[in-house]
Structure formats: structure tokens, C-alpha cells
Design an enzyme around this catalytic site. Structure first.
Site, short mmCIF file in Angstrom:
data_model
loop_
_atom_site.label_atom_id
_atom_site.label_comp_id
_atom_site.label_asym_id
_atom_site.label_seq_id
_atom_site.Cartn_x
_atom_site.Cartn_y
_atom_site.Cartn_z
N HIS A 165 50.43 94.11 24.04
CA HIS A 165 49.46 95.18 23.81
C HIS A 165 50.05 96.26 22.92
CE1 HIS A 165 51.52 98.04 26.53
NE2 HIS A 165 51.70 97.02 27.36
N CYS A 181 55.55 94.06 30.00
CA CYS A 181 54.74 93.63 28.86
C CYS A 181 55.54 93.75 27.55
CB CYS A 181 53.48 94.48 28.77
SG CYS A 181 52.36 94.27 30.16
#
Length: 205
Positions: A165, A181
Site C-alpha cells: 500500500h 505490510c
């Protein structure tokens, strides 16, 4: 014959240096804490010349063949050592490499093969149960917007809670700064978002 999958190193490092300089030009801020990890966000380093700054890794072009059997649906390699994300299109004609953030610790790091199962523009954010346990004052939900730690675009992986992301905080790129992440500059994740599709294979190593 398809074009070489290797990126021009000199051209890429030049663009990486420009990105690093742009991040460094931001006004100095007091100590802040990343809402996604609870970890302090280090201040941007002072410029040290015209070369790449230390939060932009030194990249080298990679060939997809040592990592993937084929390019069906395209391929994304998240290299935790060099803190870079590589992308190859299915036809082999498009290759990109982007600087990235990586997890803050080995305990939060997952490696192996997965794939993109969902693509979201303007993602919302919900802390995991473990995050809420460590930080009960965190909100249960954060809508899309400039304060959202997921940035402008997110790619869901088959692993629960793991995403590729964007981030609105450019100081995080090139550092250990995520809760598991892989983070990219918003402009880079927007491009990767446009190049990938549901089913694109992903390798994190």
C-alpha cells in the site's frame, strides 16, 4: 525480441535521488508516531550531497527468472534486503522497481509466495486485534484520507492483514517502519495499482 527486463541503473538512481531530495525538502516536524505501528517516525536526514540519500536503497535491476517460473498475470517481487519492490508485466515488456518500507521486526515479517486478491483505491484502515491490544486508544476504524496510514491505494494479498500500500508519510520509505505490510510512495503504488491485477503473483523474500 522483447526488451531487456533490466532497468537502466544510472537513470533509476538519478530518479531515486530526486525523490529522496523531495522528501528531505519537507519542513522539519517534531517527533511523531506512526499510527499503524506505534513506532516513532525518524526525522528525515539532512542532505549530504547530490547522491541518493540513505533512506533510498541502492538498487540493481533484477531478472524475474530466478524468482518465478513464468510471468502469468505479471509478477511482483518484494525484496526486503534491498527494500525494493520489482514488477514485471505478463508479456515481459514492462519492468518497474520502487523503493519501499518494510516491517519493523522479523516477528512482523512474513515471506513466501502469495498473490493479489483485491485492489482498493482510497482504502480505509482497521487496526488488527494485536494492534488494538497494544494500543487500546487507537480508533477502531479510519476512513480514507490524508491521515490514513494505507495511503491512496492498496493491494490485498492472500495473507490476512498483509498489504502492499501507499503512505502519506514519505519518511517511512526505505526504512523498517511497517507493522508487516510493504509501503510505497503514493505515486508509485498508484502506478503499481494500474499495472497489476487480481491474480498477479507476489513473492516476498
Amino acid at each position: 525480441m522483447s526488451p531487456s527486463p533490466f532497468v537502466n541503473r544510472r537513470a533509476f538512481l538519478g530518479s531515486a535521488a530526486a525523490l529522496g531530495a523531495a522528501a528531505i525538502a519537507l519542513p522539519a516536524l517534531g517527533q511523531q508516531y506512526d499510527p499503524a505501528t506505534g513506532m516513532p517516525v525518524p526525522a528525515a536526514p539532512a542532505p549530504t550531497g547530490t547522491g541518493p540519500q540513505h533512506n533510498i536503497s541502492s538498487f540493481r535491476g533484477q531478472d524475474w527468472r530466478p524468482h518465478f517460473q513464468n510471468l502469468t498475470n505479471g509478477a511482483v517481487l518484494c525484496d526486503l534486503t534491498s527494500r525494493a519492490v520489482h514488477f514485471w508485466s505478463e508479456d515481459g515488456n514492462t519492468y518497474r522497481v520502487y523503493p519501499s518500507s518494510i516491517p519493523v521486526s522479523s516477528e512482523l515479517t512474513r515471506t513466501g509466495r502469495t498473490e493479489i486478491i483485491k485492489k482498493v483505491e482510497g482504502p480505509t484502515w482497521t487496526p488488527t486485534p494485536e494492534m488494538k491490544q497494544r494500543n487500546p486508544d487507537w480508533p477502531d476504524f479510519m476512513p480514507a484520507g490524508p491521515d490514513n496510514p494505507m495511503g491512496t491505494h492498496a493491494l490485498w494479498l492472500t495473507w490476512q492483514y498483509y498489504r502492499i500500500h501507499g503512505t502519506h508519510d514519505t519518511r517511512k520509505i526505505g526504512r523498517r517502519s511497517s507493522n508487516g505490510c510493504i509501503g510505497l510512495y503514493n505515486e508509485h503504488v498508484a502506478e503499481l495499482f494500474s499495472l497489476t491485477k487480481v491474480g498477479t503473483q507476489v513473492l516476498v523474500l
